[in-house]
Design a protein around this motif. Structure first.
Motif, PDB file in Angstrom:
ATOM      1  N   ALA A  70     -38.577   1.667   4.548  1.00 14.76           N
ATOM      2  CA  ALA A  70     -37.255   1.801   3.941  1.00 14.76           C
ATOM      3  C   ALA A  70     -36.740   3.214   4.198  1.00 14.76           C
ATOM      4  N   VAL A  71     -35.430   3.352   4.298  1.00 19.97           N
ATOM      5  CA  VAL A  71     -34.816   4.672   4.438  1.00 19.97           C
ATOM      6  C   VAL A  71     -34.052   4.972   3.155  1.00 19.97           C
ATOM      7  N   LEU A  72     -34.374   6.086   2.528  1.00 15.74           N
ATOM      8  CA  LEU A  72     -33.626   6.578   1.369  1.00 15.74           C
ATOM      9  C   LEU A  72     -33.316   8.038   1.598  1.00 15.74           C
ATOM     10  N   SER A  73     -32.045   8.387   1.487  1.00 14.52           N
ATOM     11  CA  SER A  73     -31.715   9.771   1.804  1.00 14.52           C
ATOM     12  C   SER A  73     -30.362  10.176   1.242  1.00 14.52           C
ATOM     13  N   ASN A  74     -30.313  11.398   0.733  1.00 17.48           N
ATOM     14  CA  ASN A  74     -29.056  12.078   0.473  1.00 17.48           C
ATOM     15  C   ASN A  74     -28.721  12.779   1.788  1.00 17.48           C
ATOM     16  N   LEU A  75     -28.085  12.035   2.682  1.00 18.67           N
ATOM     17  CA  LEU A  75     -27.927  12.495   4.063  1.00 18.67           C
ATOM     18  C   LEU A  75     -27.085  13.765   4.156  1.00 18.67           C
ATOM     19  N   PRO A  76     -27.526  14.723   4.973  1.00 19.51           N
ATOM     20  CA  PRO A  76     -26.653  15.863   5.276  1.00 19.51           C
ATOM     21  C   PRO A  76     -25.325  15.351   5.821  1.00 19.51           C
ATOM     22  N   TYR A  77     -24.220  15.836   5.272  1.00 25.50           N
ATOM     23  CA  TYR A  77     -22.908  15.299   5.637  1.00 25.50           C
ATOM     24  C   TYR A  77     -22.611  15.391   7.130  1.00 25.50           C
ATOM     25  N   ASN A  78     -23.159  16.420   7.786  1.00 20.91           N
ATOM     26  CA  ASN A  78     -22.778  16.632   9.182  1.00 20.91           C
ATOM     27  C   ASN A  78     -23.503  15.713  10.168  1.00 20.91           C
ATOM     28  N   ILE A  79     -24.530  14.976   9.728  1.00 28.70           N
ATOM     29  CA  ILE A  79     -25.225  14.067  10.651  1.00 28.70           C
ATOM     30  C   ILE A  79     -25.341  12.648  10.095  1.00 28.70           C
ATOM     31  N   GLY A  80     -24.823  12.415   8.900  1.00 26.64           N
ATOM     32  CA  GLY A  80     -25.020  11.135   8.235  1.00 26.64           C
ATOM     33  C   GLY A  80     -24.505   9.936   9.012  1.00 26.64           C
ATOM     34  N   THR A  81     -23.263  10.015   9.485  1.00 24.33           N
ATOM     35  CA  THR A  81     -22.677   8.875  10.185  1.00 24.33           C
ATOM     36  C   THR A  81     -23.389   8.613  11.503  1.00 24.33           C
ATOM     37  N   ALA A  82     -23.752   9.673  12.220  1.00 23.97           N
ATOM     38  CA  ALA A  82     -24.440   9.508  13.503  1.00 23.97           C
ATOM     39  C   ALA A  82     -25.781   8.796  13.326  1.00 23.97           C
ATOM     40  N   LEU A  83     -26.532   9.168  12.293  1.00 28.47           N
ATOM     41  CA  LEU A  83     -27.809   8.506  12.023  1.00 28.47           C
ATOM     42  C   LEU A  83     -27.591   7.048  11.636  1.00 28.47           C
ATOM     43  N   PHE A  84     -26.604   6.801  10.796  1.00 28.14           N
ATOM     44  CA  PHE A  84     -26.308   5.446  10.326  1.00 28.14           C
ATOM     45  C   PHE A  84     -25.974   4.525  11.495  1.00 28.14           C
ATOM     46  N   VAL A  85     -25.120   4.983  12.387  1.00 27.06           N
ATOM     47  CA  VAL A  85     -24.731   4.182  13.548  1.00 27.06           C
ATOM     48  C   VAL A  85     -25.944   3.887  14.426  1.00 27.06           C
ATOM     49  N   ARG A  86     -26.834   4.862  14.577  1.00 29.93           N
ATOM     50  CA  ARG A  86     -28.034   4.635  15.388  1.00 29.93           C
ATOM     51  C   ARG A  86     -28.938   3.571  14.765  1.00 29.93           C
ATOM     52  N   TRP A  87     -29.145   3.642  13.449  1.00 27.46           N
ATOM     53  CA  TRP A  87     -30.009   2.665  12.784  1.00 27.46           C
ATOM     54  C   TRP A  87     -29.463   1.246  12.910  1.00 27.46           C
ATOM     55  N   LEU A  88     -28.141   1.119  12.961  1.00 26.29           N
ATOM     56  CA  LEU A  88     -27.526  -0.211  13.002  1.00 26.29           C
ATOM     57  C   LEU A  88     -27.292  -0.719  14.418  1.00 26.29           C
ATOM     58  N   GLY A  89     -27.492   0.113  15.425  1.00 22.94           N
ATOM     59  CA  GLY A  89     -27.158  -0.258  16.787  1.00 22.94           C
ATOM     60  C   GLY A  89     -28.300  -0.906  17.550  1.00 22.94           C
ATOM     61  N   GLY A  90     -28.003  -1.236  18.802  1.00 25.38           N
ATOM     62  CA  GLY A  90     -29.014  -1.786  19.704  1.00 25.38           C
ATOM     63  C   GLY A  90     -29.179  -3.286  19.585  1.00 25.38           C
ATOM     64  N   ASP A  91     -29.732  -3.877  20.640  1.00 23.66           N
ATOM     65  CA  ASP A  91     -29.908  -5.335  20.671  1.00 23.66           C
ATOM     66  C   ASP A  91     -31.213  -5.788  20.041  1.00 23.66           C
ATOM     67  N   HIS A  92     -32.133  -4.852  19.751  1.00 23.29           N
ATOM     68  CA  HIS A  92     -33.394  -5.247  19.125  1.00 23.29           C
ATOM     69  C   HIS A  92     -33.160  -5.514  17.642  1.00 23.29           C
ATOM     70  N   TRP A  93     -33.386  -6.729  17.211  1.00 21.65           N
ATOM     71  CA  TRP A  93     -33.128  -7.123  15.820  1.00 21.65           C
ATOM     72  C   TRP A  93     -34.065  -8.261  15.435  1.00 21.65           C
ATOM     73  N   PRO A  94     -34.632  -8.297  14.227  1.00 20.32           N
ATOM     74  CA  PRO A  94     -34.376  -7.364  13.134  1.00 20.32           C
ATOM     75  C   PRO A  94     -34.991  -5.999  13.391  1.00 20.32           C
ATOM     76  N   PRO A  95     -34.477  -4.974  12.721  1.00 23.62           N
ATOM     77  CA  PRO A  95     -34.984  -3.619  12.931  1.00 23.62           C
ATOM     78  C   PRO A  95     -36.299  -3.407  12.184  1.00 23.62           C
ATOM     79  N   GLN A  96     -36.918  -2.279  12.462  1.00 25.18           N
ATOM     80  CA  GLN A  96     -38.169  -1.946  11.766  1.00 25.18           C
ATOM     81  C   GLN A  96     -37.895  -1.500  10.327  1.00 25.18           C
ATOM     82  N   TRP A  97     -36.692  -0.979  10.069  1.00 22.15           N
ATOM     83  CA  TRP A  97     -36.367  -0.592   8.696  1.00 22.15           C
ATOM     84  C   TRP A  97     -36.041  -1.842   7.874  1.00 22.15           C
ATOM     85  N   THR A  98     -36.457  -1.827   6.631  1.00 27.60           N
ATOM     86  CA  THR A  98     -36.256  -2.973   5.744  1.00 27.60           C
ATOM     87  C   THR A  98     -34.998  -2.820   4.894  1.00 27.60           C
TER      88      THR A  98
END
Length: 272
Positions: free
Chosen positions: A114-142
């Motif tokens: 699981a990912v839980l984070s008070n994301l730093p504002y300057n990288i939050g969206t970039a990380l979020f888009v990466r976790w949700l992207g790609g053709d491999h699904w389901p992801p390793q994160w729950t």
């Protein structure tokens, strides 16, 4: 349970202050932090990834919940405070000083997490888009339980037709369930940011068949890159897109924000 000093005292003792350049805002209310840690459910014995733990406020809550935490922190000033948590919760915390954007998180974790984070504002969206992207699904994160500026959080959970609806909403909803789990007042942070914050909780769902994530990303990028224009104009650069609109019975005079997530998925399926 270890008897730890209040996080405010830890910050003072280590001479820590939130760095604007790193997008830091510290959360100090331990009851609030415990509520955030409870959003994804029982974490006892489960692997959790936390990005930007800072002095370890949320980290404490996750450790109290029994999680096995991997914390990635770029700011070396925070490492001594985190090391104290490592001593208080032996075997539960792994600290890594690195840039979270430069790492393969699935490879790092090596198991469902699981990912839980008070994301730093300057990288939050970039990380979020990466976790949700790609053709491999389901992801390793729950699940993803993430703090964003409230404006960004609204964009993630918005519905078609709203002013907040766009690429983030489609990316979050076409094969996941996204909800606004909690609003957090700016006064809860030190220093208080200029904007309100909110926590979004995302869980993976079944991926629609016959759809390429890459194609969907291309279509939404084109459509919302010129969101004030009609689809016949914004999508004309994608080969076959106008024929696909006709095939699906989608009027080319519509604008991107009027198409539902399902309609975008159908468009991407035809183009895939």
């Amino acid at each position: 349970m270890p008897d730890l000093p209040p996080i405010r005292e830890t910050i003072k003792r280590h001479g820590l202050s939130a760095a604007k350049s790193l997008g830091q805002n510290f959360l100090l209310d331990e009851q609030l932090l415990d509520r955030i840690a409870a959003i994804p459910g029982d974490l006892d014995g489960k692997a959790v990834l936390e990005i930007g733990p800072g002095p370890g406020g949320l980290t404490r809550a996750l450790l109290r919940a029994g999680a096995r935490v991997t914390a990635i922190e770029m700011d070396a000033r925070c490492l001594p405070a985190l090391a104290e948590l490592n001593e208080a919760f032996p075997g539960q915390l792994r600290m890594i000083q690195d840039d979270a954007l430069a790492m393969d998180h699935a490879e790092l974790m090596g198991e469902p997490f699981a990912v839980l984070s008070n994301l730093p504002y300057n990288i939050g969206t970039a990380l979020f888009v990466r976790w949700l992207g790609g053709d491999h699904w389901p992801p390793q994160w729950t699940s993803l339980t993430l703090m964003f500026q409230q404006e960004v959080a609204q964009r993630i959970v918005s519905a078609a037709g709203s002013s907040a609806y766009g690429r983030l909403a489609i990316l979050s909803q076409w094969r996941s369930s996204a909800k606004l789990a909690m609003k957090v007042h700016r006064s809860a942070f030190t220093p208080p940011p200029k904007v309100m914050s909110a926590i979004v909780h995302v869980t993976p769902a079944e991926m629609p068949t016959g759809v390429s994530a890459k194609v969907l990303e291309q279509v939404t990028a084109a459509a919302f890159g010129q969101r004030r224009k009609m689809l016949r104009q914004s999508l004309k650069g994608i080969p076959g897109a106008l024929d696909a609109l006709n095939q699906l019975g989608i009027e080319p005079t519509r604008r991107a924000e009027t198409l539902s997530v399902t309609e975008f998925v159908s468009l991407a399926r035809v183009l895939s």
